[in-house]
Design a protein around this motif. Structure first.
Motif, mmCIF file in Angstrom:
data_model
loop_
_atom_site.group_PDB
_atom_site.id
_atom_site.type_symbol
_atom_site.label_atom_id
_atom_site.label_comp_id
_atom_site.label_asym_id
_atom_site.label_seq_id
_atom_site.Cartn_x
_atom_site.Cartn_y
_atom_site.Cartn_z
ATOM 1 N N THR A 77 0.831 -1.208 0.000
ATOM 2 C CA THR A 77 0.000 0.000 0.000
ATOM 3 C C THR A 77 0.864 1.256 0.000
ATOM 4 N N LYS A 81 1.091 4.049 -2.936
ATOM 5 C CA LYS A 81 0.871 5.467 -2.644
ATOM 6 C C LYS A 81 2.036 6.308 -3.148
ATOM 7 N N ASP A 84 1.903 6.916 -6.734
ATOM 8 C CA ASP A 84 0.686 7.651 -7.086
ATOM 9 C C ASP A 84 -0.331 6.807 -7.847
ATOM 10 N N ARG A 86 -4.029 4.915 -7.799
ATOM 11 C CA ARG A 86 -5.299 5.224 -7.142
ATOM 12 C C ARG A 86 -5.556 4.232 -6.005
ATOM 13 N N GLU A 87 -6.484 4.574 -5.121
ATOM 14 C CA GLU A 87 -6.733 3.737 -3.951
ATOM 15 C C GLU A 87 -7.581 2.511 -4.265
ATOM 16 N N ARG A 351 -0.802 12.363 3.749
ATOM 17 C CA ARG A 351 -0.190 11.263 3.008
ATOM 18 C C ARG A 351 -0.025 11.566 1.521
ATOM 19 N N ASP A 352 -0.943 12.326 0.936
ATOM 20 C CA ASP A 352 -0.788 12.675 -0.477
ATOM 21 C C ASP A 352 0.430 13.572 -0.687
ATOM 22 N N SER A 356 2.984 10.731 -1.944
ATOM 23 C CA SER A 356 2.802 10.878 -3.395
ATOM 24 C C SER A 356 3.440 12.152 -3.931
#
Length: 470
Positions: A77, A81, A84, A86-87, A351-352, A356
């Motif tokens: 995971t 992340k 980059d 997507r979740e 976190r982004d 990312s």
């Protein structure tokens, strides 16, 4: 047919002369830097693999390693992340076996074939520790490889596979062990490696009516220099022309990453129509037959394996290596009485931005800012931004310096196309970060004390790989 759409590799910049481990021994091995581990190398390999790929088409990421920094926390995971993705994807960790990478590859191909995923990234990375001055330390190496598995625009067909399981105590590391353990080598290689690899390869060729002469290259997991040659001869392969170079004396045995990393190296030189055999080992063996549809094209910015091997710096001495691996106590770079430990809630909220490396692009004027802002510094538009990742963008040094207290290198980097970041600099000394020097971003460990409860990661700037040799 399901197969490999793209591939990538990563070899750390640092090399250690084997002379430092065993006097008189020629060659060198790849060594992860002080702020690198299996996760950072995996991220680098995936970014190399995904050059020119639409990441919205990726539905899964599988991470294989025997040296994940966490015993209980999924790291696929984090890798997803960092690159980059997507979740809404499937992630999984494959561990505890040196053939975990090829097992993940087989399951990724099954997922694509079944229609449950369009494309799946398979990445393997290892940073194994051998006891100082042992054979495991001499033969070892650090690195990572990534493959993108899909059913469209396939460069390499996955034609067939065959696996065997073999319960044996040959090479192991318990949860409380720091170093890799092994039994007597003759037993390990005869009843383990030779038996399992031989059965898997013979089973594959019998099932698909293949002969040794059908393959242009064979890629074996290589515990040492001699045993794969003996195995190749036993199975009817020509070690001089068919056996892929195991890269001992240049890279070393990269553990779980080894079969996939050597496969990427083979693909970089293979021609359309070539058949390639890959075989891994670890509690059994996976054998996989592949066929090249087209040559792996050159993509701007992609280094693969061979270009990474040419980009290197030598570790100054053995003490540096021991310190980097935590086997000798190093200097605590944190300022006394400062609070620099990682905290889970703010990391989650940001976190982004942290993982990312998301900045913001103003929809009104196109200005890029990092960290993301609510008001554009150029046109003063408010709350009119879109996210943009800066992790795979190049930049140049605006200014750099050495922190007088911690000794760390820091600097301002201006990104191509806009945006600026203040960050740590690594993989070089201050002379390599002069004003105007081109750099790229690299995912690295955040230096923490052993007493800190969690480990985390940040992006640092490094000199462009593939442009220097030292």
């Amino acid at each position: 047919m399901v197969g490999i759409v793209s591939c990538g590799g990563y070899v750390p910049k640092w090399r250690m002369a084997l002379e430092l481990i065993a006097k008189g021994m020629p060659g060198e091995r790849a060594v992860a830097g002080p702020d690198e581990d299996s996760i950072t190398m995996a991220v680098a390999a995936v970014l190399d693999c995904l050059k020119g790929v639409d990441r919205e088409e990726v539905d899964g990421l599988f991470f294989a390693s025997t040296t994940s920094p966490f015993a209980e926390k999924q790291m696929a995971t984090l890798i997803a992340k960092a690159v980059d993705l997507r979740e809404g994807i499937l992630t999984a960790d494959f561990a505890s076996s040196l053939k975990a990478g090829t097992t993940a590859l087989r399951l990724a191909a099954d997922a694509v074939k079944a229609g449950s995923a369009r494309q799946v990234v398979v990445v393997a990375a290892d940073c194994r520790l051998g006891e100082p001055r042992s054979e495991h330390e001499r033969n070892g190496g650090d690195g990572a490889a990534a493959l993108l598995i899909g059913a469209e625009n396939v460069a390499v067909d996955l034609e067939a596979s065959f696996s065997v399981a073999n319960e044996i105590f040959d090479v192991w590391r318990r949860s409380k062990d720091t170093f890799v353990n092994s039994w007597e080598s003759r037993f390990d290689l005869t009843d383990g490696y030779m038996k399992s690899m031989g059965e898997a390869i013979a089973g594959l060729m019998k099932e698909k009516n293949l002969t040794a002469q059908d393959f242009a290259k064979v890629v074996f997991y290589c515990p040492d220099m001699r045993t794969p040659v003996a195995l190749a001869k036993r199975l009817g392969f020509d070690p001089n022309t068919q056996l892929q170079n195991p890269l001992f004396g240049v890279l070393g045995n990269t553990g779980t990453a080894s079969p996939l990393l050597l496969l990427v190296a083979a693909l970089e030189e293979a021609k359309a129509g070539d058949k390639i055999l890959v075989a891994s080992y670890g509690g059994g063996s996976d054998a996989i037959a592949l066929k090249m549809n087209r040559e792996i094209g050159e993509i701007e910015g992609r280094l693969g394996v061979n270009a990474h091997l040419k980009s290197k710096w030598l570790v100054p001495d053995y003490l540096h290596y021991l310190t980097w691996r935590g086997l000798v106590a190093g200097k605590d770079i944190r300022v006394p009485f400062s609070v620099t430990y990682a905290s889970a809630p703010p990391i989650f909220r940001e976190r982004d931005r942290i993982f990312s490396l998301h900045g913001s692009r103003c929809k009104a004027c196109g200005a890029i800012e990092y960290p993301p802002q609510r008001i554009c510094a150029r046109c003063q538009a408010k709350d009119d931004f879109e996210a943009v990742t800066l992790a795979d963008k190049r930049g140049e040094i605006f200014t750099s310096s050495r922190d007088p207290i911690t000794g760390e290198l820091v600097g301002l980097v201006n990104f191509e196309g806009g945006g600026r970041i203040f960050c740590n600099l690594t993989d070089g000394d201050l002379s390599q970060f002069k004003i105007g020097t081109p750099v790229e971003m690299s995912f690295r460990k955040l230096e923490l004390l052993p007493s800190d409860m969690i480990s985390t990661y940040i992006w640092k700037a490094i000199p462009l790989r593939g442009t220097e040799e030292g």
